[in-house]
Design a protein around this motif. Structure first.
Motif, PDB file in Angstrom:
ATOM      1  N   GLY A  14       0.757  -1.050  -0.237  1.00 30.65           N
ATOM      2  CA  GLY A  14       0.000  -0.061   0.037  1.00 30.65           C
ATOM      3  C   GLY A  14       0.932   1.242   0.022  1.00 30.65           C
ATOM      4  O   GLY A  14       0.464   2.295  -0.320  1.00 30.65           O
ATOM      5  N   THR A  15       2.225   1.124   0.157  1.00 38.23           N
ATOM      6  CA  THR A  15       2.799   2.378   0.450  1.00 38.23           C
ATOM      7  C   THR A  15       3.712   2.686  -1.029  1.00 38.23           C
ATOM      8  O   THR A  15       3.746   1.772  -1.792  1.00 38.23           O
ATOM      9  N   ARG A  70       5.219  11.747  -3.078  1.00 35.65           N
ATOM     10  CA  ARG A  70       4.504  10.469  -2.582  1.00 35.65           C
ATOM     11  C   ARG A  70       3.174  10.084  -3.477  1.00 35.65           C
ATOM     12  O   ARG A  70       2.966   9.205  -3.946  1.00 35.65           O
ATOM     13  N   ARG A  71       2.591  11.057  -4.007  1.00 34.27           N
ATOM     14  CA  ARG A  71       1.478  10.916  -4.823  1.00 34.27           C
ATOM     15  C   ARG A  71       1.889  10.743  -6.051  1.00 34.27           C
ATOM     16  O   ARG A  71       1.334   9.806  -6.811  1.00 34.27           O
ATOM     17  N   ASP A  92      -6.006  11.653  -0.831  1.00 31.19           N
ATOM     18  CA  ASP A  92      -4.611  12.160  -0.459  1.00 31.19           C
ATOM     19  C   ASP A  92      -4.245  11.884   1.034  1.00 31.19           C
ATOM     20  O   ASP A  92      -3.612  12.978   1.316  1.00 31.19           O
ATOM     21  N   ILE A  93      -4.424  10.672   1.459  1.00 29.35           N
ATOM     22  CA  ILE A  93      -3.757  10.588   2.884  1.00 29.35           C
ATOM     23  C   ILE A  93      -2.638   9.415   2.640  1.00 29.35           C
ATOM     24  O   ILE A  93      -2.949   8.442   2.013  1.00 29.35           O
ATOM     25  N   PRO A  94      -1.976   9.520   3.551  1.00 29.29           N
ATOM     26  CA  PRO A  94      -0.734   8.148   3.575  1.00 29.29           C
ATOM     27  C   PRO A  94      -1.456   6.983   3.785  1.00 29.29           C
ATOM     28  O   PRO A  94      -2.504   6.947   4.417  1.00 29.29           O
ATOM     29  N   TYR A  95      -0.941   6.042   3.256  1.00 30.79           N
ATOM     30  CA  TYR A  95      -1.552   4.595   3.707  1.00 30.79           C
ATOM     31  C   TYR A  95      -0.860   3.478   3.602  1.00 30.79           C
ATOM     32  O   TYR A  95       0.137   3.419   2.719  1.00 30.79           O
TER      33      TYR A  95
END
Lengths: 377, 420
Positions: free
Chosen positions: A324-325, A337-338, B125-128
């Motif tokens: 998931g990361t 990150r996105r 748009d939140i870390p997961y």
């Protein structure tokens, strides 16, 4: 189907399959048997191994046949650590490794080995200064990929080997699975090198670990003597003969195929420029076989699904230490990150046709338009 | 300890929580220092609208969202983010294909859930990330599930999963990451009553979706650090938000049954998992006479009528099981009715201050509450005597006690009581 996932698997060359069948039909003995049928298989394997060694520029005694790259990587990492346990237990690896390297490294870490991860530069390459800082007298293994499978970055293996010259206790393992059969590779620098033929138009189910003769490692699979003490089991004669054929064909046509793939890569990149929201993640100097890109605002897995629905196969980083990361490789080069979560990999072959790239570009254009509003384009 | 009955205003003095009789139960709020709009409860609650535990945290507006991949937790994440919380999402991987007897090349439904949750987290748009809790899940949930069945009970693994997986584990993870709250998509409400100095668990605003039954085991420290953003909204509203946000799971069905036994064949699952076969045995009547043969006592649950496989003059039900003798007792429906029950492993959210408390209670998830009197017993146990005998009280299931819409506590049913 438009197959653009050649870095995951390639279709076997018909000549490879023919060699395989021919060998399986002709040689019914076990290479470990002491009769003439066994002797016949041994002779065949000796010849095949001589040819492979000559193609790679190594000694026949340095070739160990395994069940694939995953076994080769496991054998090298665990085997070196166990054999060197009296010298030290410090390991340096990278966040770019395949799970068959990072898995055993984590396993050994849980068994008490110390592990450091070397930093990755903005261009996707291992930070050599950081490597120098991490190296210690009791570092027994540095394990790096030659070409990382996500971005296609070519790692400075020669420079790493030069740095390690000052560390006599330290062995260098190179996972060259994405390099062999695609780009030139010098086997002289590493203590152990992994590769597998299914990445260069050979079959699944077999692989190689090239191991320097002077290096002793503990086997992964104990029992019997076999053709190599390091790996027992009945040698898969047909697969090994096929491996030799695949290697001969791809190394023989290496330059020609590399040029063809480079042209396709340039064609693809040019086409991508006109699609809004596309970002190219693969650094300059990456192998042309791999192009990692992102479409802003759309998750990589969603693009993979949309493309798959249209018959186009691409890949998204799947197996990793934490599900998931985002991809660590893409995160390292883009610091976003996105963007890393949006990334996916297109991998090309000399078999790829321009019309296939055109179809991909058209599909990505459609997806970009479809998802444009949500992506804020 | 607060005296509930003493605090109740005269006109609201009797406990009425039976929704069967009072479908529109919408009692007045009766707090002394705070308002409680829309509260159907009878227990006066002093709502301070503050959370002393979180106030002390370094990052008071931060939350770890437990994302199952379903619509509820996705909307819960959306609401927290909308309300200005810093959010991180996580999905717990509870089992793998081989744990539930599927071949490793089949796509497991839990994998699809993980993909959906990741997709929603990306959209928000939140870390997961995915937490691998497969080892803990086997130890705390699957093994216990089998133990309870083998002992003759009917387990409720979802309640254990809430306790050990969702809350214990996630609160630990949240603490490690410096996040103040754990958020789930449960339909229930948590309120801090400053006068009592206690966090209260209350039913959801939408009575059709209320999930307070599966949350009775939460302790004060947990309630202080949990948020249920869906407690105040109806399910339709959740679906509307999901559709509006374009969540992939807006249309997804609610999860049913036991997640690790997707085909519902729990005995097949147990046999495969343990390598045992559960031997066939005898059906008996009330007096112990053999009246037929059964496929193994674990197949049957108290109150079951279908699937017995023998015909009698009158409808018969499973009324009792003797695991030691491997017998299953059958009888007419009236034998299913019991006056009360004994429960163990009891958690009191509102600790009792009397030896006998008038309550309403549920002994199953979707059951209408029934009136009764609860007697706290030493050793975290309680006895509950219903005003009217209740049908098919089942060992292994949870009993949850309410005062209006406030959860007083609950426990695991360990036995039934015939007389008073």
């Amino acid at each position: 189907m438009i197959y653009l996932d050649y870095s995951a698997n390639t279709p076997p060359d018909p000549a490879v399959l023919e060699k395989y069948l021919e060998t399986e039909k002709q040689f019914i003995g076990n290479a470990n048997s002491n009769h003439s049928a066994g002797e016949a298989v041994r002779r065949l394997l000796a010849d095949v191994t001589d040819n492979i060694a000559a193609l790679l520029g190594v000694l026949p005694a340095e070739i160990i046949y395994t069940s694939g790259a995953s076994e080769s990587n496991n054998m090298a990492v665990k085997g070196i650590l166990r054999a060197q346990r009296h010298v030290g237990r410090h390991v340096i690896s990278t966040p770019l490794e395949h799970p068959s390297v990072s898995g055993p490294v984590t396993f050994l870490n849980e068994q008490g080995a110390e592990v450091d991860m070397v930093r990755i530069d903005g261009d996707g390459r291992i930070d050599l200064d950081n490597l120098r800082e991490l190296l210690r007298g009791d570092t027994v293994l540095v394990t790096v990929t030659a070409v990382d499978s996500e971005l296609g970055t070519v790692q400075p293996v020669d420079e790493i080997a030069a740095i390690l010259k000052d560390f006599p206790n330290c062995r260098l393992h190179v996972d060259a699975t994405q390099a062999i059969g695609k780009i030139p590779f010098d086997f002289g620098n590493a203590d152990t090198v992994t590769f597998a033929p299914h990445k260069f138009y050979g079959q699944n189910g077999t692989g190689v670990l090239v191991k320097k003769r002077s290096l002793v490692i503990e086997p992964l699979i104990h029992g019997g003597s076999g053709l190599s003490l390091s790996r027992s089991g009945t040698p898969a004669a047909g697969l090994i003969a096929g491996l030799g054929e695949a290697l001969r064909l791809s190394l023989g046509a290496l330059e020609e195929r590399l040029e063809a793939v480079s042209e396709l890569n340039a064609y693809l990149k040019a086409g991508l420029r006109s699609i809004p929201g596309i970002r190219i993640n693969s650094p300059e100097g990456a192998v042309p076989h791999i192009l990692n890109i992102s479409l802003a605002g759309v998750k990589g897995t969603a693009i993979q699904k949309k493309l798959s629905d249209r018959g186009i196969m691409v890949s998204v980083k799947s197996a990793c230490s934490t599900e998931g990361t985002p991809s660590r490789a893409v995160l390292a080069v883009s610091r976003d990150r996105r963007n890393a979560l949006s990334s996916f990999r297109i991998s090309l072959s000399h078999l790829t046709e321009r019309r296939e790239i055109d179809a991909l570009l058209e599909a990505l254009g459609d997806i970009s338009r479809e998802c444009g509003t949500e992506a804020g384009l | 300890m607060p005296d509930i009955s003493r605090k109740m205003p005269e006109n609201n003095g009797k406990i009425t929580g039976d929704y069967e009789e009072l479908p529109g139960n919408n009692g007045q709020s009766s707090g002394t220092c705070g308002e409680m709009p829309g509260s159907p409860g009878e227990t006066p609650v002093t709502d301070c609208r503050t959370n002393p535990a979180a106030e002390q945290s370094a990052r008071p507006k931060s939350a770890l969202i437990a994302m199952s991949g379903g619509v509820d937790s996705s909307v819960a994440a959306y609401i927290m983010k909308r309300d200005g919380y810093y959010c991180e999402g996580t999905t717990m991987r509870l089992y793998r294909n081989e744990d539930i007897g599927l071949g490793s090349f089949r796509t497991c439904c839990s994998q699809k859930d993980i993909e959906d949750a990741g997709e929603v987290a990306f959209r928000l748009d939140i870390p997961y990330e995915v937490l691998d809790l497969t080892v803990d899940f086997k130890k705390h949930i699957i093994d216990k599930f089998i133990r309870v069945y083998e002992a003759g009970g009917t387990p409720n693994p979802c309640i254990d999963c809430n306790r050990y997986m969702k809350f214990d584990m996630l609160l630990k993870v949240a603490e490690e990451r410096g996040l103040s709250y754990v958020v789930t998509g449960h339909y229930a409400r948590i309120q801090y009553d400053c006068e009592r100095g206690l966090y209260l668990l209350r039913k959801a605003a939408d009575p059709g979706k209320d999930q307070s039954y599966v949350l009775y085991m939460l302790g004060q420290e947990q309630l202080a650090r949990i948020k249920f953003p869906l407690g105040d909204i109806p399910k339709d509203e959740t679906r509307r938000i999901a559709a509006e946000q374009g969540f992939v799971n807006a249309e997804k069905h609610d999860s049913q049954d036991i997640c690790f036994v997707p085909d519902g064949d729990y005995v097949g699952f147990m046999e495969q998992y343990t390598g045992k076969t559960y031997p066939a045995g005898d059906f008996t009547d009330r007096d112990g006479n053999i009246v037929g043969h059964h496929r193994g006592a674990v197949h049957y649950t108290i109150g079951q009528r279908k699937g017995i496989g023998i015909s009698f003059n009158e409808p018969v039900y499973v009324t009792a099981k003797d695991m030691a003798k491997n017998t299953v007792s059958l009888g007419p429906e009236n034998e299913l009715y019991k006056r009360g029950l004994v429960a163990e492993d009891v958690n009191w959210i509102l600790p009792p201050d009397k030896s006998a408390i008038e309550v309403t209670a549920r002994t199953r998830y979707r059951q209408v509450e029934k009136k009764g009197t609860a007697y706290p017993l030493p050793g975290n146990r309680l006895k509950l005597i219903f005003d009217e005998p209740q049908r098919a009280i089942t060992v292994g299931q949870a009993v949850v006690l309410y005062d209006g819409d406030v959860v007083l506590g609950g426990g695991t049913i360990s036995g039934t009581v015939d007389g008073i």
